[in-house]
Design an enzyme around this catalytic site. Structure first.
Site, PDB file in Angstrom:
ATOM      1  N   HIS A  63       0.726  -1.041  -0.023  1.00 11.77           N
ATOM      2  CA  HIS A  63      -0.074  -0.167   0.077  1.00 11.77           C
ATOM      3  C   HIS A  63       0.805   1.302   0.111  1.00 11.77           C
ATOM      4  O   HIS A  63       1.768   1.440   0.578  1.00 11.77           O
ATOM      5  CB  HIS A  63      -1.133  -0.064   1.180  1.00 11.77           C
ATOM      6  CG  HIS A  63      -0.592   0.158   2.471  1.00 11.77           C
ATOM      7  ND1 HIS A  63      -0.384   1.250   3.119  1.00 11.77           N
ATOM      8  CD2 HIS A  63       0.053  -0.735   3.489  1.00 11.77           C
ATOM      9  CE1 HIS A  63       0.193   1.188   4.379  1.00 11.77           C
ATOM     10  NE2 HIS A  63       0.279  -0.232   4.494  1.00 11.77           N
ATOM     11  N   ASP A 165       6.103   2.323   6.702  1.00 13.87           N
ATOM     12  CA  ASP A 165       4.831   1.688   6.773  1.00 13.87           C
ATOM     13  C   ASP A 165       3.829   2.614   5.663  1.00 13.87           C
ATOM     14  O   ASP A 165       3.215   3.407   6.033  1.00 13.87           O
ATOM     15  CB  ASP A 165       4.176   1.498   7.975  1.00 13.87           C
ATOM     16  CG  ASP A 165       2.767   0.908   7.955  1.00 13.87           C
ATOM     17  OD1 ASP A 165       2.399   0.373   6.776  1.00 13.87           O
ATOM     18  OD2 ASP A 165       1.804   1.136   8.909  1.00 13.87           O
ATOM     19  N   GLU A 195      -5.183   1.611   2.369  1.00 11.57           N
ATOM     20  CA  GLU A 195      -4.905   0.441   3.322  1.00 11.57           C
ATOM     21  C   GLU A 195      -5.203   0.825   4.850  1.00 11.57           C
ATOM     22  O   GLU A 195      -5.974   0.044   5.613  1.00 11.57           O
ATOM     23  CB  GLU A 195      -3.546  -0.337   3.165  1.00 11.57           C
ATOM     24  CG  GLU A 195      -3.541  -1.464   3.850  1.00 11.57           C
ATOM     25  CD  GLU A 195      -2.926  -1.223   5.316  1.00 11.57           C
ATOM     26  OE1 GLU A 195      -2.726  -2.312   5.837  1.00 11.57           O
ATOM     27  OE2 GLU A 195      -2.767  -0.145   5.731  1.00 11.57           O
ATOM     28  N   GLU A 196      -4.766   2.096   5.316  1.00  9.10           N
ATOM     29  CA  GLU A 196      -4.669   2.622   6.563  1.00  9.10           C
ATOM     30  C   GLU A 196      -6.215   2.802   7.216  1.00  9.10           C
ATOM     31  O   GLU A 196      -6.454   2.724   8.253  1.00  9.10           O
ATOM     32  CB  GLU A 196      -4.009   3.853   6.798  1.00  9.10           C
ATOM     33  CG  GLU A 196      -2.462   3.603   6.453  1.00  9.10           C
ATOM     34  CD  GLU A 196      -1.822   2.546   7.690  1.00  9.10           C
ATOM     35  OE1 GLU A 196      -2.565   2.163   8.543  1.00  9.10           O
ATOM     36  OE2 GLU A 196      -0.542   2.432   7.290  1.00  9.10           O
ATOM     37  N   ASP A 218       3.866  -6.046   3.464  1.00  4.73           N
ATOM     38  CA  ASP A 218       3.674  -5.015   4.460  1.00  4.73           C
ATOM     39  C   ASP A 218       4.749  -5.049   5.608  1.00  4.73           C
ATOM     40  O   ASP A 218       5.851  -5.988   5.666  1.00  4.73           O
ATOM     41  CB  ASP A 218       2.307  -5.121   5.057  1.00  4.73           C
ATOM     42  CG  ASP A 218       1.706  -3.514   5.643  1.00  4.73           C
ATOM     43  OD1 ASP A 218       2.502  -2.854   6.029  1.00  4.73           O
ATOM     44  OD2 ASP A 218       0.556  -3.484   5.446  1.00  4.73           O
ATOM     45  N   HIS A 304       3.937   3.737  12.968  1.00  8.68           N
ATOM     46  CA  HIS A 304       2.968   4.678  13.102  1.00  8.68           C
ATOM     47  C   HIS A 304       3.476   5.751  13.875  1.00  8.68           C
ATOM     48  O   HIS A 304       2.907   6.548  14.671  1.00  8.68           O
ATOM     49  CB  HIS A 304       1.502   4.358  13.617  1.00  8.68           C
ATOM     50  CG  HIS A 304       0.874   3.403  12.488  1.00  8.68           C
ATOM     51  ND1 HIS A 304      -0.619   3.325  12.598  1.00  8.68           N
ATOM     52  CD2 HIS A 304       0.843   2.974  11.414  1.00  8.68           C
ATOM     53  CE1 HIS A 304      -1.072   2.566  11.761  1.00  8.68           C
ATOM     54  NE2 HIS A 304      -0.013   2.527  10.827  1.00  8.68           N
TER      55      HIS A 304
END
Length: 330
Positions: A63, A165, A195-196, A218, A304
């Site tokens: 992603h 990410d 995706e998130e 990922d 994140h």
């Protein structure tokens, strides 16, 4: 080189819903290296390299989107109120440098909470505006900001940056498409969107592609810093082959094929059991009547955050595994 590709895709603005600049970057990297490239209605970039007669169609998905903050209100004093797009925590945003798509910079700040637990409602962004009228000339409601790009080395093998990410997986997949020639199986590389916020791009892409097999690529969490021991995954010990997470139990034949590819390539790998999270692999697995699917993961510390950290040895391991995997007979 893999590191050069990684730096290129990390440098581009691309929060959830605004992935087009990332797609353009990847298109430029893959120009002349694929049989076809197209962007679908969701914004997924779908790149195909045809295999040999009798081969399978394997869909890979990494992603492009990055967590961010969207403006919900502009106060009379010029400060911006925001809410999260994806898994953003208040703690990760305290006094962080952020940037909007139009180039406006800001500082994300958490106001004093007077005994309350800090929540998203306490977060604001200072863009240097004197009042609401000035702020509205710089940023509008609905605009989204992300951690400002800042890629830097940690020791000999590791790199930290916002958006690892999942841009590290985008770099890995792009490098696979650049390096592989005349594959046995048809490779469909999907650089997915949104995706998130729920694996949305990969879900629609998998329905279109209708692959025989799928692999999500990922990051995964880490278990090698003080007081963090799970998942049992370490940076520098090889790419991780997922057994399960909150969104999927990897299809055994795909999982085992990834393990076999790692062993045949002589590439270091780890077995991953993640008690939370999810990846595009699950979206592929759930598509249509079901698709055999698994996930290859890059261990990543501080996911994140503004300093997501990976080890390039795990990236090289992942590339070796995928190159072997795409040419196996299934």
């Amino acid at each position: 080189m893999l590191l050069d590709t990684l730096k290129a895709v990390l440098s581009v603005y691309g929060p959830t819903g605004y992935e087009n600049q990332v797609a353009e970057c990847i298109k430029s990297l893959l120009s002349g290296r694929a049989d076809s490239m197209r962007t679908d209605v969701m914004g997924n970039l779908i790149v195909e390299k045809k295999g040999q007669a009798g081969g399978k169609t394997i869909m890979f998905s990494a992603h492009m989107d990055h967590i961010g903050l969207v403006v919900t209100d502009i106060e009379d004093t010029g400060y911006l109120r925001v809410t999260n797009v994806g898994g953003v925590s208040v703690n990760s945003m305290r006094c962080r440098h952020v940037v909007f798509g139009n180039g406006v910079h800001g500082v994300a700040v958490c106001q004093p909470t007077k005994g309350e637990e800090a929540g998203m409602q306490h977060l604001f962004i200072d863009i240097g505006a004197q009042d609401k009228a000035e702020a509205e000339k710089m940023v509008r409601l609905g605009d989204t900001c992300v951690f400002a790009p800042d890629c830097f080395p940690l020791g000999q093998h590791r790199w930290a940056s916002p958006a690892m990410d999942d841009r590290c997986a985008c770099a890995l997949l792009a490098e696979l498409m650049m390096e592989i020639e005349n594959p046995v199986n048809t490779i469909v590389a999907v650089f997915s969107v949104q995706e998130e916020v729920g694996l949305r791009g990969a879900s629609t892409a998998a329905y279109q592609v209708a692959p025989d097999m799928g692999v999500g690529i990922d990051v995964t969490a880490w278990g090698d810093t003080p007081e963090v021991k799970l998942p049992a995954v370490k940076l520098g010990a090889g790419a991780a082959i997922k057994f399960m997470d909150r969104s999927m139990v990897a299809t055994p034949c795909v999982r085992d094929a990834l393990i076999a590819a790692a062993e045949k390539a002589g590439a270091a790998y780890q077995r991953e059991v993640l008690p939370f999270g999810g990846t595009d692999g699950a979206a592929i697995q759930h598509s249509r009547g079901g698709v055999p699917a698994g996930t290859l993961s890059i261990p990543c510390r501080y996911v994140h955050s503004a300093c997501e950290t990976i080890d390039m040895r795990d990236m090289e391991s992942g590339l070796a595994i995928l190159k072997e995997f795409v040419n196996a007979i299934y």
